[in-house]
Write a protein that holds these residues in place. Structure first.
Motif: not given
Length: 130
Positions: A64-76
């Motif tokens: 969950q932490h990995v997915v959340e951090s990836a989504c938060e850091m994702f620059d669309m």
């Protein structure tokens, strides 16, 4: 005449009582059916989960932490999206549809890369036999 009225009243009372009895029976039966449906759903879920790989709560928290951090850091990057524009009734240009499938692929790759940094992939048992 009184006798006929008494019989009709008696029939009416009996019918009303039977309706009440049947209502109670129906409510009990529907409650039993709901319990059976819930129990069936629980056993179906357990059956579906039987052959799934198991994660501990700590591992699931890591995922969950990995997915959340990836989504938060994702620059669309909006330039990678396909925009479908339309002209409004007052001559304003607006976006009717956004296709972000290319960005979604980038996000998926980013999540998988981050997961691979946290978890090792187990070799299949069949490959180990060879």
């Amino acid at each position: 005449m009184d006798n006929i009225l008494n019989k009709q009243q008696m029939d009416k009372v009996q019918l009303e009582n039977r309706v009440k009895e049947l209502t109670v029976l129906i409510e009990e039966a529907s409650g039993n059916v709901k319990n059976l449906v819930a129990e069936q759903a629980a056993f179906t879920k357990r059956l579906e989960d039987l052959n799934k790989p198991k994660l501990s709560h700590a591992q699931m928290d890591q995922v969950q932490h990995v997915v959340e951090s990836a989504c938060e850091m994702f620059d669309m990057n909006v330039s990678d999206c396909e925009l479908e524009l339309e002209l409004d009734y007052d001559n304003r240009v607006s976006v009717n549809n956004i296709d972000w499938s290319r960005c979604q692929e980038d996000l998926t790759h980013d999540i998988m890369n981050r997961l691979e940094k946290v978890f090792a992939v187990a070799e299949d048992e069949e490959k180990n036999v060879e």
